[in-house]
Design an enzyme around this catalytic site. Structure first.
Site, PDB file in Angstrom:
ATOM      1  N   GLY A  17      24.493  12.432 -29.782  1.00 15.04           N
ATOM      2  CA  GLY A  17      24.070  13.148 -28.580  1.00 15.04           C
ATOM      3  C   GLY A  17      24.638  12.495 -27.332  1.00 15.04           C
ATOM      4  O   GLY A  17      24.878  13.168 -26.322  1.00 15.04           O
ATOM      5  N   ALA A  18      24.851  11.188 -27.409  1.00 14.03           N
ATOM      6  CA  ALA A  18      25.368  10.477 -26.242  1.00 14.03           C
ATOM      7  C   ALA A  18      26.776  10.963 -25.896  1.00 14.03           C
ATOM      8  O   ALA A  18      27.172  10.941 -24.736  1.00 14.03           O
ATOM      9  CB  ALA A  18      25.355   8.979 -26.499  1.00 14.03           C
TER      10      ALA A  18
ATOM     11  N   GLY B 156       0.838  -1.192   0.000  1.00 14.24           N
ATOM     12  CA  GLY B 156       0.000   0.000   0.000  1.00 14.24           C
ATOM     13  C   GLY B 156       0.872   1.241   0.000  1.00 14.24           C
ATOM     14  O   GLY B 156       2.018   1.234  -0.459  1.00 14.24           O
ATOM     15  N   GLY B 157       0.323   2.301   0.581  1.00 11.14           N
ATOM     16  CA  GLY B 157       1.046   3.575   0.603  1.00 11.14           C
ATOM     17  C   GLY B 157       2.362   3.492   1.348  1.00 11.14           C
ATOM     18  O   GLY B 157       3.253   4.335   1.162  1.00 11.14           O
TER      19      GLY B 157
HETATM   20  C1  HXC Z   1      -3.108  -4.453  12.399  1.00 10.27           C
HETATM   21  C2  HXC Z   1      -2.025  -6.286  11.616  1.00 10.27           C
HETATM   22  C3  HXC Z   1      -1.855  -5.678  10.347  1.00 10.27           C
HETATM   23  C4  HXC Z   1      -2.366  -4.367  10.175  1.00 10.27           C
HETATM   24  C5  HXC Z   1      -0.970  -7.603  10.274  1.00 10.27           C
HETATM   25  N1  HXC Z   1      -1.452  -7.476  11.507  1.00 10.27           N
HETATM   26  N2  HXC Z   1      -1.208  -6.519   9.541  1.00 10.27           N
HETATM   27  N3  HXC Z   1      -2.637  -5.666  12.621  1.00 10.27           N
HETATM   28  N4  HXC Z   1      -3.001  -3.799  11.225  1.00 10.27           N
HETATM   29  N5  HXC Z   1      -2.246  -3.712   9.017  1.00 10.27           N
HETATM   30  C6  HXC Z   1      -1.376  -8.455  12.607  1.00 10.27           C
HETATM   31  C7  HXC Z   1      -2.280  -9.633  12.410  1.00 10.27           C
HETATM   32  O1  HXC Z   1      -3.549  -9.355  12.901  1.00 10.27           O
HETATM   33  C8  HXC Z   1      -1.560 -10.699  13.219  1.00 10.27           C
HETATM   34  O2  HXC Z   1      -1.849 -10.505  14.562  1.00 10.27           O
HETATM   35  C9  HXC Z   1      -0.117 -10.353  13.021  1.00 10.27           C
HETATM   36  O3  HXC Z   1      -0.084  -9.006  12.610  1.00 10.27           O
HETATM   37  C10 HXC Z   1       0.546 -11.184  11.952  1.00 10.27           C
HETATM   38  O4  HXC Z   1      -0.258 -11.170  10.802  1.00 10.27           O
HETATM   39  P1  HXC Z   1      -0.615 -12.510  10.001  1.00 10.27           P
HETATM   40  O5  HXC Z   1      -1.683 -12.146   9.051  1.00 10.27           O
HETATM   41  O6  HXC Z   1      -0.872 -13.626  10.958  1.00 10.27           O
HETATM   42  O7  HXC Z   1       0.767 -12.765   9.275  1.00 10.27           O
HETATM   43  P2  HXC Z   1       1.021 -13.318   7.804  1.00 10.27           P
HETATM   44  O8  HXC Z   1       0.170 -14.511   7.556  1.00 10.27           O
HETATM   45  O9  HXC Z   1       2.489 -13.457   7.691  1.00 10.27           O
HETATM   46  O10 HXC Z   1       0.510 -12.172   6.835  1.00 10.27           O
HETATM   47  C11 HXC Z   1       1.117 -10.897   6.841  1.00 10.27           C
HETATM   48  C12 HXC Z   1       0.312  -9.889   6.010  1.00 10.27           C
HETATM   49  C13 HXC Z   1      -1.147  -9.861   6.526  1.00 10.27           C
HETATM   50  C14 HXC Z   1       0.334 -10.321   4.554  1.00 10.27           C
HETATM   51  C15 HXC Z   1       1.011  -8.568   6.155  1.00 10.27           C
HETATM   52  O11 HXC Z   1      -1.139  -9.701   7.946  1.00 10.27           O
HETATM   53  C16 HXC Z   1      -1.933  -8.751   5.925  1.00 10.27           C
HETATM   54  O12 HXC Z   1      -2.426  -8.879   4.795  1.00 10.27           O
HETATM   55  N6  HXC Z   1      -2.114  -7.680   6.696  1.00 10.27           N
HETATM   56  C17 HXC Z   1      -2.854  -6.529   6.265  1.00 10.27           C
HETATM   57  C18 HXC Z   1      -2.071  -5.806   5.226  1.00 10.27           C
HETATM   58  C19 HXC Z   1      -2.751  -4.531   4.806  1.00 10.27           C
HETATM   59  O13 HXC Z   1      -3.737  -4.561   4.076  1.00 10.27           O
HETATM   60  N7  HXC Z   1      -2.270  -3.401   5.338  1.00 10.27           N
HETATM   61  C20 HXC Z   1      -2.792  -2.124   5.037  1.00 10.27           C
HETATM   62  C21 HXC Z   1      -2.059  -1.753   3.715  1.00 10.27           C
HETATM   63  S1  HXC Z   1      -2.475  -0.172   3.192  1.00 10.27           S
HETATM   64  P3  HXC Z   1      -1.822 -11.702  15.638  1.00 10.27           P
HETATM   65  O14 HXC Z   1      -2.267 -11.074  16.910  1.00 10.27           O
HETATM   66  O15 HXC Z   1      -2.742 -12.736  15.118  1.00 10.27           O
HETATM   67  O16 HXC Z   1      -0.385 -12.165  15.699  1.00 10.27           O
HETATM   68  C22 HXC Z   1      -1.402   0.766   3.960  1.00 10.27           C
HETATM   69  C23 HXC Z   1      -1.662   2.170   3.700  1.00 10.27           C
HETATM   70  C24 HXC Z   1      -0.509   3.024   4.065  1.00 10.27           C
HETATM   71  O17 HXC Z   1      -0.536   0.381   4.626  1.00 10.27           O
HETATM   72  C25 HXC Z   1      -0.966   4.403   3.917  1.00 10.27           C
HETATM   73  C26 HXC Z   1       0.126   5.313   3.507  1.00 10.27           C
HETATM   74  C27 HXC Z   1      -0.412   6.456   2.748  1.00 10.27           C
END
Ligand code: HXC
Length: 520
Positions: free
Chosen positions: A410-411, A175-176
């Site tokens: 040009g290079a 994401g961002g």
């Molecule tokens: C809160 C999160 C989290 C998040 C993971 N966790 N991502 N908690 N917010 N964004 C937590 C899970 O709940 C879990 O907690 C632990 O971290 C490990 O995650 P798992 O899913 O069990 O691990 P894994 O299977 O390795 O998968 C990792 C992952 C997945 C692919 C990153 O967790 C995921 O898809 N997370 C969400 C990603 C996402 O969409 N993020 C937002 C992106 S947009 P527990 O307690 O069970 O251990 C963004 C915008 C930025 O970031 C903005 C900038 C402008």
């Protein structure tokens, strides 16, 4: 309780808190991290920094959110380890995201911790190194997490060109969140355990119907070779950390400092006879410019940047007589060393980094020109080629050029020619400085004469030989002072060290301005 007991209990509380803050997300999550082939945030930190030099700050920071059950999990440190340390004896600021704590997700306090060290780095003139391993914006803290990211993006931008910023991607970065590393100077990705994308495979499948794994869409090799987002690919966490340390050995702590001088025992006047015969007699025969760079560099050491991307140009760091030098070199082994969109962007970004941080530039030139074709024209070789030209023109660091063979069209102008403030430009006797190669030139100038001759093939060859004799050499350019000297290749190392020593105190300035308008 007497006074000692009271104090002891306070000290014990402190010890307990510090101990708690160091436990990360607990043993099962640490085991899961290790099972993926990843080190923990603290393990990475201790490998990256000089022994006993890391001083943690904000270990007791925690989130203050009560949303979506967060009040039941209040980890100390909030999922990121931050502080300052030394690397190779020089001060750095480092953050290391802890995936075992709330997935390393970034929210208000996690973001504030990163911003705090960035502010200190800018104020005190020290590099910022970010070890990224995060699930992105913490879902529970919602828009506050997005705000925290934006605060980091702003600091990345303000720090750009002031202190070096290095990002290591050691897990998810989606994401961002990708835009913070993207603004930094170098991105190192760990193969198989890291990925970066703006939208992940699931969304991509819904929108474009492409079925791609995370690795294919945004893994280390994808970004090192296809997109150019990653400058280095490491086979594991340890190798990534070694790359950071090596990289820092070439670059200064900030834009007011000179790059580190590291003397070594490679003789300054080392002659390499093989260089005299390095260039094939046939101008169409390729050779590996990397061999030439390593024969000349101190101890044959060359840290190549963007090795897998736009391989028709080579960029990287070496030392000459102990001085750090940024190398830009056409690579005749790939696409004849032609300049295309990707090569222009790659070299331009590298040149601007070196110029921002006072690292002298060494250019090795063997370039047949810009790549022709509708693909290049329609994708903007004009704008993108101009980036390289602009970067060389605006650079005020010492600039030395060695023309090994072709400097066409040009290079010729673009590749740090004297006309755009190249300081010392030297050619080898095999150099050919001309508007174009012999065949192309003869076909244009003598088209009619060839067509009307009794034996067109023979006549064309005669004219090509004549052109080569007259123009395919460095001596016309030398007669105008467009190059400063023609030398025997075997003396190149000595001459380069001499040139960079001569230019050590060079002062050159661009006209005052808010900032230029590089053709982006
Ligand atoms: C809160 C999160 C989290 C998040 C993971 N966790 N991502 N908690 N917010 N964004 C937590 C899970 O709940 C879990 O907690 C632990 O971290 C490990 O995650 P798992 O899913 O069990 O691990 P894994 O299977 O390795 O998968 C990792 C992952 C997945 C692919 C990153 O967790 C995921 O898809 N997370 C969400 C990603 C996402 O969409 N993020 C937002 C992106 S947009 P527990 O307690 O069970 O251990 C963004 C915008 C930025 O970031 C903005 C900038 C402008």
């Amino acid at each position: 309780m007497n006074n000692k007991d009271i104090i002891d209990s306070k000290i014990q509380k402190l010890r307990d808190l510090k101990y708690e803050s160091q436990q990360g997300g607990g043993q099962s999550r640490i085991d899961a991290q290790h099972a993926k082939g990843k080190l923990t945030a603290r393990e990475r930190m201790s490998l990256l920094t000089d022994k006993n030099s890391f001083r943690e700050i904000d270990a007791l920071v925690h989130h203050h959110s009560t949303q979506l059950g967060l009040d039941k999990t209040i980890p100390l440190g909030d999922g990121v380890v931050t502080g300052f340390a030394e690397i190779l004896g020089k001060k750095v600021y480092v953050f290391s995201q802890d995936f075992t704590v709330l997935g390393g997700s970034l929210a208000e306090m996690h973001g504030k911790k990163i911003c705090k060290i960035m502010d200190m780095a800018i104020k005190t003139g020290a590099p910022v190194i970010g070890l990224n391993d995060s699930g992105g914006a913490r879902v529970q803290e919602g828009v506050i997490s997005l705000g925290a990211y934006a605060e980091i993006f702003l600091r990345n931008t303000l720090a750009s060109g002031v202190v070096p910023q290095i990002s290591v991607i050691m897990g998810p970065c989606a994401g961002g969140a990708v835009y913070s590393p993207a603004i930094t100077d170098f991105i190192i990705m760990v193969d198989n355990t890291s990925y970066m994308f703006v939208t992940g495979p699931k969304v991509v499948k819904t929108v474009t119907h492409e079925d791609l794994s995370s690795e294919e869409l945004g893994g280390a090799m994808t970004h090192a070779s296809k997109s150019g987002v990653a400058h280095f690919i490491a086979k594991n966490d340890l190798e990534a950390i070694e790359i950071v340390r090596k990289l820092l050995s070439y670059i200064p702590a900030n834009n007011a400092e000179e790059p580190p001088f590291v003397p070594n025992d490679d003789p300054i006047d080392r002659i390499n006879e093989e260089l005299n015969y390095a260039i094939p007699a046939n101008p169409n025969q390729p050779y590996d410019m990397r061999d030439i760079i390593t024969k000349i560099a101190d101890l044959g050491d060359f840290l190549e940047v963007h090795k897998e991307y736009a391989q028709n140009i080579i960029v990287g760091f070496c030392r000459l007589g102990g001085r750090s030098v940024g190398v830009v070199a056409n690579q005749p082994n790939v696409l004849a060393g032609v300049l295309d969109i990707e090569a222009s962007k790659k070299a331009a970004r590298f040149i601007r980094f070196c110029d921002a941080f006072n690292i002298p530039l060494l250019t090795f030139e063997d370039v047949p020109g810009f790549l022709p074709g509708s693909d290049q024209e329609w994708r903007g070789i004009i704008t993108n080629g101009a980036k390289l030209l602009y970067a060389y023109c605006e650079a005020t660091v010492p600039k030395v050029t060695i023309i090994t063979r072709k400097a066409y069209g040009g290079a010729y102008d673009v590749m740090s020619s004297k006309h755009i403030r190249g300081d010392i430009n030297i050619a080898w006797p095999t150099a050919e400085l001309a508007v174009m190669g012999a065949k192309g030139a003869v076909e244009i100038i003598f088209k009619r004469e060839i067509e009307t001759s009794d034996d067109p093939t023979k006549r064309e060859q005669e004219l090509i030989d004549e052109y080569n004799d007259k123009f395919a050499n460095p001596y016309i350019a030398a007669s105008y002072g467009y190059i400063d000297d023609v030398i025997e290749p075997k003396y190149t190392r000595q001459r380069l060290i001499e040139a960079f020593s001569l230019l050590e105190n060079k002062v050159d300035k661009n006209p005052p301005k808010k900032h230029g308008n590089i053709p982006l």
